[in-house]
Design an enzyme around this catalytic site. Sequence first.
Site, short mmCIF file in Angstrom:
data_model
loop_
_atom_site.label_atom_id
_atom_site.label_comp_id
_atom_site.label_asym_id
_atom_site.label_seq_id
_atom_site.Cartn_x
_atom_site.Cartn_y
_atom_site.Cartn_z
N LYS A 249 0.89 -1.17 0.10
CA LYS A 249 0.05 0.01 -0.03
C LYS A 249 0.86 1.17 0.04
O LYS A 249 2.09 1.40 0.39
CB LYS A 249 -0.81 -0.12 1.34
CG LYS A 249 -0.30 -0.06 2.53
CD LYS A 249 0.06 1.33 3.03
CE LYS A 249 0.83 1.30 4.22
NZ LYS A 249 1.62 2.46 4.72
N ASP B 44 -1.51 -2.09 10.73
CA ASP B 44 -2.02 -1.97 9.20
C ASP B 44 -2.39 -2.89 8.70
O ASP B 44 -2.75 -3.12 7.41
CB ASP B 44 -0.60 -1.63 8.52
CG ASP B 44 -0.08 -0.08 8.58
OD1 ASP B 44 -0.86 0.78 8.91
OD2 ASP B 44 1.07 0.34 8.16
#
Length: 292
Positions: free
Chosen positions: A16, A142
């Site tokens: 990401k 995350d």
Amino acid sequence: MDLTNAQSVQLKARAKINLTLDVLSRRPSGYHDVEMIMQQIDLYDLVTVTLISEKRIDLTCSDSFLPTDERNIAYKAAQAMMTRFNLEVGFEIQIEKNIPVAAGLAGGSTNAAAVIKGINQLCKLGLSTEEMQGIGFELGADVPFCFCEGAAIARGLGEILEPIKGFENAWMILVKPSFGVSTKDVYGGLELSEVNVHPDTHKMIEALKTQNRKDILSGLVNVLETVTLKLYPKVEEIKQTLMAFGAEGVLMSGSGPTVFAFYSSYEKAKKAHKKLKLQYSQCYLVATYNKQ
Ligand code: ATP
């Protein structure tokens, strides 16, 4: 496409970037409340999980610098699943590492998410995405995002997720300097009172809705740059270099040190990449990834 048979699953564990990263407050525990727009990109590790009859975890990784025991977050994910569901089987986990490590790209988190997904499939546990995200959150802030496909706003410590329209078909160059950074150290060095520029998260969400490229590019803000750029001036130098090579918008991802730079077309990005890769050994040409 993920390959699946009864005993083995192969998953693409995507990295990401952060289109925005804001820190709202610091909790007494030392953790920070964040508000960030996370976007998956088409750079991935291949994670193969194989069911074995003996109750053990056997992890191998193409990157020989990474630990293959309980220090590896993918190993921890398998352990967590085995304990929680009293699994009397074991798993072989193979990681083909393509995502740079300690880079701000959630490389470890995405491996953990892939292992949880793989075990859910192999053992037919029938867990929902939310349940898997809950298990993942215990391993890292995350990890829950890594179950999303595309883009999402992450709030709380990163676990409160709201899927949104992502930046579509956007080509970028990623440059990872030769050093890594510790996420903990960067958050620890953050002085919220000294942050003058915060991202306008709402404006970015609106810009993404209509794919208003100009507003998306001008809205790229990461408050952690105030810490990492001071600690590592090389990151600022990379940002400048990428701009000089025709980028339209440049930002550090997560706690860094990776920098991403958007280009107006694949051709322009490819041309810049050809030159930049002579200067930086970890230089990637990739596109954003959004659910098809
Ligand atoms: P995030 O953006 O989630 O903070 P990151 O990209 O900054 O992640 P990682 O690549 O996840 O950082 O690496 C952070 C640390 O985790 C490294 O020091 C590394 O040794 C350790 N680690 C443990 N398991 C893994 C894994 N499977 N892949 C990458 N790093 C791992």
